[in-house]
Scaffold this motif. Structure first.
Motif, mmCIF file in Angstrom:
data_model
loop_
_atom_site.group_PDB
_atom_site.id
_atom_site.type_symbol
_atom_site.label_atom_id
_atom_site.label_comp_id
_atom_site.label_asym_id
_atom_site.label_seq_id
_atom_site.Cartn_x
_atom_site.Cartn_y
_atom_site.Cartn_z
ATOM 1 N N VAL A 36 0.841 -1.189 0.000
ATOM 2 C CA VAL A 36 0.000 0.000 0.000
ATOM 3 C C VAL A 36 0.880 1.244 0.000
ATOM 4 N N SER A 37 0.477 2.256 -0.739
ATOM 5 C CA SER A 37 1.252 3.495 -0.848
ATOM 6 C C SER A 37 0.788 4.519 0.175
ATOM 7 N N LEU A 38 1.751 5.122 0.878
ATOM 8 C CA LEU A 38 1.468 6.243 1.763
ATOM 9 C C LEU A 38 1.688 7.523 0.974
ATOM 10 N N GLN A 39 0.676 8.383 0.934
ATOM 11 C CA GLN A 39 0.762 9.614 0.157
ATOM 12 C C GLN A 39 0.558 10.842 1.051
ATOM 13 N N PHE A 40 1.132 11.965 0.612
ATOM 14 C CA PHE A 40 1.057 13.210 1.371
ATOM 15 C C PHE A 40 0.724 14.375 0.450
ATOM 16 N N LYS A 41 -0.149 15.250 0.939
ATOM 17 C CA LYS A 41 -0.513 16.469 0.208
ATOM 18 C C LYS A 41 -0.258 17.667 1.121
ATOM 19 N N PRO A 42 0.742 18.498 0.796
ATOM 20 C CA PRO A 42 1.009 19.686 1.621
ATOM 21 C C PRO A 42 -0.181 20.640 1.627
ATOM 22 N N SER A 49 -2.550 18.197 -5.057
ATOM 23 C CA SER A 49 -2.232 16.821 -5.424
ATOM 24 C C SER A 49 -1.393 16.116 -4.364
ATOM 25 N N TYR A 50 -1.563 14.790 -4.330
ATOM 26 C CA TYR A 50 -0.811 13.937 -3.415
ATOM 27 C C TYR A 50 0.442 13.404 -4.099
ATOM 28 N N GLY A 99 0.023 19.178 6.435
ATOM 29 C CA GLY A 99 -0.578 18.571 5.261
ATOM 30 C C GLY A 99 -1.424 17.361 5.625
ATOM 31 N N THR A 100 -1.848 16.674 4.612
ATOM 32 C CA THR A 100 -2.784 15.557 4.774
ATOM 33 C C THR A 100 -2.154 14.247 4.315
ATOM 34 N N TRP A 101 -2.364 13.195 5.100
ATOM 35 C CA TRP A 101 -1.827 11.869 4.816
ATOM 36 C C TRP A 101 -2.955 10.919 4.435
ATOM 37 N N ARG A 102 -2.648 10.009 3.504
ATOM 38 C CA ARG A 102 -3.629 8.990 3.138
ATOM 39 C C ARG A 102 -2.922 7.738 2.643
ATOM 40 N N TRP A 103 -3.660 6.626 2.629
ATOM 41 C CA TRP A 103 -3.177 5.365 2.064
ATOM 42 C C TRP A 103 -3.882 5.102 0.731
ATOM 43 N N ASP A 143 -6.082 12.377 6.479
ATOM 44 C CA ASP A 143 -5.951 12.801 7.873
ATOM 45 C C ASP A 143 -4.941 13.948 7.933
ATOM 46 N N LYS A 144 -5.429 15.125 8.266
ATOM 47 C CA LYS A 144 -4.579 16.311 8.284
ATOM 48 C C LYS A 144 -3.802 16.422 9.593
ATOM 49 N N VAL A 145 -2.513 16.712 9.478
ATOM 50 C CA VAL A 145 -1.644 16.923 10.643
ATOM 51 C C VAL A 145 -1.029 18.315 10.534
ATOM 52 N N VAL A 146 -1.238 19.116 11.575
ATOM 53 C CA VAL A 146 -0.672 20.453 11.626
ATOM 54 C C VAL A 146 0.741 20.370 12.225
#
Length: 254
Positions: free
Chosen positions: A193-199, A204-205, A229-233, A249-252
């Protein structure tokens, strides 16, 4: 010969129930009928969960001089009698020329009503058939393949929230897959599974890393906190399982 399939055909508001023509699909124009321009679900896989009905569009052209009733396209394996259980709805003849009609069709798959087997996930052939008024009919193999897939799901949690810059963020989640026989989602272990991040402020992720789920489908990895930014699988699926993307899931980062 496989499972005998009952199907409901609705054309012009009139419903009829019938069983499949038993012959093995043959070449085009066998029996005085020619099927062409066959499409099922736009060439995309049909992905089915555990409770919601899935409607897959189809279309085809039929040319014949016979008087006919109930033309349709269908999915099968092996012989024509081994079909994937579903209901269908077809349009009336959309006349192209004398003896030539176009049809629009919808295949309905409802795992909450019909007993679907997990082994039915995978590749299916596409056939076309028609019954003749007065008896008999024609069945043709159209040389197409459609993949029917079990739906998958992903969850995500990134913590702590908020986090100081440079500290460690732990991202967890779980990948599950539809079990058609129990009508529930079950752990789908061993998936990559890919972990993706969007600032924050971007659209875009980007893939940060790839992680294998453990035997129970659980995912866990760590990353350094650099920006908010926001993290997703994201799971891209396989020949029997559809793709899925978790919510974000957004992390500040302070």
């Amino acid at each position: 010969m496989g499972k005998q399939v009952w199907r409901v055909v609705v054309a012009g508001g009139a419903a009829a129930v019938f069983t499949a023509v038993a012959a093995v699909p043959a070449g085009a124009a066998e029996g005085g009928v020619s099927f062409s321009r066959v499409q099922v679900n736009g060439g995309k896989p049909i992905v089915i969960g555990v409770s919601k009905e899935v409607a897959a569009p189809a279309s085809f052209r039929m040319a014949t001089t016979h008087k006919w009733k109930w033309p349709a396209v269908f999915l099968y394996r092996g012989g024509a009698g081994d079909r994937l259980w579903h209901a269908i709805e077809t349009s009336e003849c959309i006349k192209v020329s004398s003896g030539v009609c176009d049809f629009n069709e919808t295949m309905y798959f409802d795992p909450s009503v019909w007993d679907m087997r997990n082994s039915e996930a995978g590749a299916w052939k596409v056939g076309a058939e028609v019954y003749f008024k007065g008896g008999g009919g024609d069945v043709d193999d159209k040389g197409l393949t459609v993949h029917v897939k079990r739906s998958s799901r992903l969850t995500v949690n990134a913590s702590p929230e908020p986090v100081s810059k440079g500290r460690t963020i732990t991202v967890t989640g779980k990948v599950t897959r539809a079990n058609w026989e129990t009508r529930k989602y079950a752990s789908y272990g061993g998936r990559l599974v890919s972990l993706q991040f969007k600032p924050a402020g971007t659209a875009s992720y980007t893939t940060v890393k790839k992680v294998y789920a453990n035997g129970s489908g659980s995912l866990k990895t760590t990353v350094k906190a650099s920006k908010t930014g926001t993290w997703r699988w994201v799971y891209y699926g396989n020949t029997t399982t559809g793709p899925s993307t978790s919510s974000g899931d957004k992390v500040v980062v302070k």
